[in-house]
Design a protein around this motif. Structure first.
Motif, PDB file in Angstrom:
ATOM      1  N   LEU A 454       0.831  -1.366  -0.014  1.00 41.57           N
ATOM      2  CA  LEU A 454       0.056   0.023   0.192  1.00 41.57           C
ATOM      3  C   LEU A 454       0.900   1.113   0.013  1.00 41.57           C
ATOM      4  O   LEU A 454       0.628   2.202  -0.585  1.00 41.57           O
ATOM      5  CB  LEU A 454      -1.021   0.143   1.075  1.00 41.57           C
ATOM      6  CG  LEU A 454      -2.045  -1.176   1.371  1.00 41.57           C
ATOM      7  CD1 LEU A 454      -2.580  -0.910   2.374  1.00 41.57           C
ATOM      8  CD2 LEU A 454      -2.738  -1.275   0.047  1.00 41.57           C
ATOM      9  N   SER A 457       4.636   0.687  -3.212  1.00 42.80           N
ATOM     10  CA  SER A 457       4.400   0.266  -4.663  1.00 42.80           C
ATOM     11  C   SER A 457       4.838   1.178  -5.704  1.00 42.80           C
ATOM     12  O   SER A 457       4.690   2.381  -5.482  1.00 42.80           O
ATOM     13  CB  SER A 457       3.213  -0.591  -4.803  1.00 42.80           C
ATOM     14  OG  SER A 457       2.062   0.404  -4.382  1.00 42.80           O
ATOM     15  N   LEU A 459       4.726   3.623  -8.849  1.00 37.20           N
ATOM     16  CA  LEU A 459       3.585   4.508  -9.083  1.00 37.20           C
ATOM     17  C   LEU A 459       3.352   4.628 -10.462  1.00 37.20           C
ATOM     18  O   LEU A 459       2.523   5.772 -11.051  1.00 37.20           O
ATOM     19  CB  LEU A 459       4.289   6.004  -8.786  1.00 37.20           C
ATOM     20  CG  LEU A 459       4.295   6.036  -7.370  1.00 37.20           C
ATOM     21  CD1 LEU A 459       4.964   7.460  -6.878  1.00 37.20           C
ATOM     22  CD2 LEU A 459       2.936   6.185  -6.737  1.00 37.20           C
TER      23      LEU A 459
ATOM     24  N   ILE B 150      -2.326   5.922   3.569  1.00 35.18           N
ATOM     25  CA  ILE B 150      -1.981   4.823   2.891  1.00 35.18           C
ATOM     26  C   ILE B 150      -2.762   4.283   1.610  1.00 35.18           C
ATOM     27  O   ILE B 150      -2.346   3.670   0.760  1.00 35.18           O
ATOM     28  CB  ILE B 150      -1.566   3.803   3.830  1.00 35.18           C
ATOM     29  CG1 ILE B 150      -0.497   2.736   3.363  1.00 35.18           C
ATOM     30  CG2 ILE B 150      -2.617   3.068   4.581  1.00 35.18           C
ATOM     31  CD1 ILE B 150       0.269   1.822   4.365  1.00 35.18           C
ATOM     32  N   ARG B 153      -2.134   6.411  -1.145  1.00 34.22           N
ATOM     33  CA  ARG B 153      -1.093   6.012  -1.938  1.00 34.22           C
ATOM     34  C   ARG B 153      -0.988   5.146  -2.715  1.00 34.22           C
ATOM     35  O   ARG B 153      -0.606   5.004  -3.793  1.00 34.22           O
ATOM     36  CB  ARG B 153       0.360   5.803  -0.693  1.00 34.22           C
ATOM     37  CG  ARG B 153       1.513   5.254  -1.179  1.00 34.22           C
ATOM     38  CD  ARG B 153       2.220   6.290  -2.140  1.00 34.22           C
ATOM     39  NE  ARG B 153       3.601   5.671  -2.452  1.00 34.22           N
ATOM     40  CZ  ARG B 153       3.895   4.914  -3.560  1.00 34.22           C
ATOM     41  NH1 ARG B 153       2.795   4.099  -3.916  1.00 34.22           N
ATOM     42  NH2 ARG B 153       5.215   4.555  -3.548  1.00 34.22           N
ATOM     43  N   PHE B 154      -1.938   4.041  -2.288  1.00 32.38           N
ATOM     44  CA  PHE B 154      -2.245   2.826  -3.042  1.00 32.38           C
ATOM     45  C   PHE B 154      -2.972   3.166  -3.983  1.00 32.38           C
ATOM     46  O   PHE B 154      -2.908   2.831  -5.160  1.00 32.38           O
ATOM     47  CB  PHE B 154      -3.212   1.904  -2.015  1.00 32.38           C
ATOM     48  CG  PHE B 154      -3.255   0.435  -2.910  1.00 32.38           C
ATOM     49  CD1 PHE B 154      -2.107  -0.045  -3.188  1.00 32.38           C
ATOM     50  CD2 PHE B 154      -4.318  -0.127  -2.562  1.00 32.38           C
ATOM     51  CE1 PHE B 154      -2.132  -1.535  -3.833  1.00 32.38           C
ATOM     52  CE2 PHE B 154      -4.479  -1.576  -3.341  1.00 32.38           C
ATOM     53  CZ  PHE B 154      -3.521  -2.065  -3.906  1.00 32.38           C
ATOM     54  N   LEU B 156      -2.701   5.876  -5.723  1.00 29.79           N
ATOM     55  CA  LEU B 156      -1.844   6.321  -6.774  1.00 29.79           C
ATOM     56  C   LEU B 156      -1.120   5.410  -7.434  1.00 29.79           C
ATOM     57  O   LEU B 156      -0.982   5.614  -8.617  1.00 29.79           O
ATOM     58  CB  LEU B 156      -0.873   7.317  -5.868  1.00 29.79           C
ATOM     59  CG  LEU B 156      -0.019   8.506  -6.599  1.00 29.79           C
ATOM     60  CD1 LEU B 156      -0.856   9.502  -7.174  1.00 29.79           C
ATOM     61  CD2 LEU B 156       0.851   8.879  -5.461  1.00 29.79           C
TER      62      LEU B 156
END
Lengths: 469, 341
Positions: A454, A457, A459, B150, B153-154, B156
């Protein structure tokens, strides 16, 4: 639909919910609809190609079974093979064949013009055709009864977890599993989700973090020092392995949620101690396919060493061509074939008795195999001969200045993590490895994987490399 | 069932822990890398400016040989030297992006005197709404969404934002140009942008030697595509500006929408009065919609002369040094009441 997309993360739970809510007799219809929907997320019209393959092989298999005349049986088989390979050749090799004919004719002073086909390659076509052909061949050989239910057969070709990049399954395993009435078992859910989590981590965190580094160097090798080119060459085997292994693990996990077992496509290939060993561990389903349907029919190793060598090289050249319609893929295959052959022919001269798996010799062999694989992969990764030449030129001539290597974030850290995973999972699969561990340890691993997945990783949301085959 | 509940609770705990670890160790770096403007908004808590100016590149754009390099806000600051003014700007930005920057302003123990949000009239047109630049702009605010960091971010990594392919965006623009009607209170030859563009493109300007002046014709067509639209209630920009106005009201912050200057002289001379009519009517519409106790609409659409626009072959809102100075002066006058409070 990509496994590493928000679309799939919603699609899968909805599908699984509906799957278990429906009576077992109607599940085939749900799998069929879901698989069509999954595939049509790429290029909707290409579903028609799959329908054509399904119809051809369903009816030719029935016809093969329905006749007792050997010639007619063979005729139907040929019809199936020609249709499948015809479709594959048209979409994958049309331009390649014509370009080569044009070059050949121009050498002979003749003029050959053709219209370049500029259409998108149907995703995973090489996988569907090979899987479907395996079925008709098995029916022809009498190893498999022809399926009478078109829906079940369609699902064998279309089954969404493995339809676009394998593992290439036999009807006797996948077709059979698709018919079984499955109850929602805790074990299936737990292992399915474990595999999906691990697969997503390997793909999105490891492969997609390495990819930008490899891509920039392979795109313009002339701009980088020899050291940087070397680093990119050595990183690519990690990238492609993590990419494909990640995909296969998610596929196995997604199928597991439905209680359907898929075969393992990888067995820690980075730890192979020879190239022959590597091919027993890398893309196992394709290796099996070529062995059963090409190498053995060619005679295998029965007709002497010369014949065996020729068969070997034919199989590897075809395997290269299966991956891509260009000569560098053929060369990639041939080089693998040549090294494997060399290993076999010299196995008696240099007989390595590896008693102790922790031995220095064993480690050296693993390292040697990795380097050989990495350098042969240059032919696979480069998109043309010119690029292959420019990469090797850059490797030799650009000097070993230690300028900044264009890493994206945590590239080397995740390469290290992947190696650790390989060592931990030697010859086993993540779900089988973690299941017996104490709860605290299991949840520590989930935490680490979730954190990496999460929060760290890549982009760029890169497509799976093997989708293009 | 108990076992499953326990697993779900454990998973939630693990996720919460991962979120804390991510926020502490990786989030600031990711913000800097992917959402620098959001980070600038967060950091305003430290600088605590009196005026925050959110804008596209009209605030800062300069050309080679420009007699000064200062932005509109920097010029504006010279009129109120005791006040601290800070701008956050990014090319091609619009209300749909500004709103995410605003949501990251932390007003726990301070507040600016005013927040100025620019309105580029063209940002309401289909070409801008469906611009290929929308993908990187949307990407730049994913980390600012209202989910745990988070998860953002995932998102993204999954490209879980509007990343429509350019070809589809182009199709949408063409569709809109053909189907979005232009509402005139009188009869015109053109019912949509496509018709108008076609009329304009089929020779509207001649050179002195009698040949077609293709440069002028092309620019006239750009003006039609850029400004020939009627803002309707379903325009996505309106929803964004509505959200911004509501946010300001909830946070009790004085808000000014600043309608930035357009080259109205070109619109008139290259196209015609019909285009100017549409531009003015859209501005009136915005003024009526947003002017209330908390929100002011500062209309500078006709605030600069042609000479102040640096680009002569496009419709961009890029101003020369003189233009930026002049605009700052007008803004200073308009904001005087608010800032001297």
């Amino acid at each position: 639909m990509l496994f590493n997309s928000i679309h799939f993360l919603f699609f899968l739970p909805v599908f699984i919910g509906l799957f278990y809510a429906l009576p077992a007799t109607y599940r085939w219809l749900l799998i069929f609809i879901a698989s069509c929907y999954f595939y049509m997320a790429f290029v909707p019209a290409y579903i028609l190609i799959l329908f054509a393959i399904i119809l051809i092989d369903f009816f030719t298999a029935k016809a093969i079974e329905g006749t007792t005349k050997p010639k007619l049986k063979k005729g139907y088989l040929v019809l199936s093979l020609v249709s499948n390979l015809g479709i594959l050749c048209f979409f994958k090799y049309y331009n390649f064949l014509n370009e080569n004919i044009a070059q050949l004719t121009s050498l002979m002073g003749l003029d050959y013009t053709f219209k370049t086909l500029s259409i998108l390659f149907p995703i995973g076509l090489s996988f569907h055709t090979f899987q479907s052909m395996a079925y008709t061949i098995e029916v022809y050989r009498g190893h498999q009864k022809a399926e009478t239910h078109l829906g079940y057969f369609a699902n064998y070709v279309l089954f969404f977890p493995q339809m676009v990049a394998g593992p290439i399954e036999k009807y006797s395993t996948l077709g059979h599993s698709l018919k079984q009435p499955v109850k929602p078992l805790y074990e299936n859910f737990a292992n399915g989700f474990r595999l999906i989590l691990f697969g997503l981590f390997v793909k999105m965190t490891v492969a997609d973090t390495i990819a930008p580094v490899v891509n920039v160097v392979f795109d313009a090798p002339q701009d980088y020092s020899s050291l940087q080119v070397l680093v990119a060459i050595l990183l690519f085997p990690f990238q492609i392995y993590a990419d494909f292994y990640g995909y296969s693990t998610i596929a196995i996990g997604a199928a597991r949620l439905m209680g359907i077992p898929l075969m393992d496509n990888f067995k820690t290939p980075l730890l192979a101690n020879s190239l022959n060993d590597y091919w027993r561990r890398w893309h196992i389903s394709l290796t099996n396919w070529f062995r059963e349907y090409v190498y053995f029919p060619l005679g295998g190793s029965k007709n002497g060493k010369t014949r065996m060598a020729v068969n070997f090289l034919i199989v590897f050249a075809l395997s290269g061509l299966w991956h891509g319609a260009s000569w560098n893929f053929v060369m990639w295959g041939l080089l693998h074939g040549a090294v494997c052959l060399l290993e076999r022919l010299t196995s008696k001269v240099f007989k390595f008795e590896i008693q102790n798996k922790q031995s220095l010799l064993n480690s050296f062999l693993k390292l040697k195999t990795f380097f050989v694989v990495a350098f042969i992969f240059v032919f696979f990764r480069a998109d043309s001969w010119e690029k292959v030449v420019s990469i090797f030129k850059a490797l030799i001539h650009n000097g070993f200045s230690v300028t900044a290597i264009p890493t994206y974030g945590y590239t080397f850290f995740f390469v290290f993590v992947l190696i650790v995973c390989e060592l931990l999972l030697y010859n086993t699969r993540f779900d089988k490895w973690i299941e017996p561990k104490p709860m605290a340890l299991r949840w520590t691993f989930y935490f680490i994987l979730l954190f990496f997945l999460l929060g760290m990783s890549g982009l760029e949301q890169l497509e799976f490399i093997y989708f293009r085959f | 069932m108990k076992k499953v509940t326990l697993k779900i609770v454990s998973l939630i705990l693990v996720l919460a822990l991962a979120n804390v670890a991510y926020t502490l160790f990786l989030y600031p770096n990711d913000l800097e890398l992917k959402s620098d403007k959001v980070l600038e908004a967060i950091q305003l808590e430290e600088t605590r400016p009196d005026l925050i100016y959110l804008s596209d590149c009209s605030n800062t754009n300069t050309v080679e040989g420009d007699s000064c390099q200062q932005s509109v806000v920097e010029h504006l600051n010279t009129y109120f030297p005791k006040l601290k003014m800070i701008s956050i700007d990014k090319s091609a930005s619009h209300a749909g992006i500004f709103k995410w920057w605003l949501k990251h302003l932390n007003f726990s123990d301070w507040k600016p005197k005013v927040i100025v949000v620019t309105i580029g009239l063209r940002s309401f047109n289909s070409d801008w709404i469906n611009s290929p630049l929308e993908t990187p702009l949307r990407e730049s605010v994913v980390l600012a969404q209202a989910y745990p960091n988070i998860i953002n971010r995932f998102m993204l990594s999954l490209k879980a934002y509007d990343n429509t392919p350019d070809s589809i965006r182009e199709k949408r623009v063409k569709f809109d140009w053909q189907h979005q009607t232009l509402d005139f209170p009188y009869e015109t030859k053109y019912k949509c942008v496509k018709q108008w563009d076609s009329i304009q493109g089929n020779g509207s300007h001649l050179k002195p030697d009698g040949s077609w002046d293709m440069e002028k014709i092309s620019l006239a067509c750009h003006y039609v595509k850029g400004f020939a639209f009627t803002i309707k209630p379903d325009n996505p920009r309106l929803k964004d500006f509505d959200e911004i106005a509501a946010w300001a009201k909830n946070n009790k912050v004085k808000l000014c929408f600043h309608i930035i200057p357009e080259n109205i002289t070109y619109a008139d001379s290259l196209v015609n009065k019909d285009l100017v009519f549409l531009m003015r009517r859209n501005v009136t519409f915005l003024q009526e919609r947003y002017t209330d106790k908390n929100t002011l609409v500062l209309n500078n659409m006709e605030g600069l002369n042609t000479i102040c626009f640096t680009e002569k072959n496009w419709t961009t809102e890029h101003y020369s040094c003189g233009g930026r100075k002049s605009l700052a002066k007008k803004l200073a006058q308009q904001l005087e009441v608010v800032l001297k409070k």
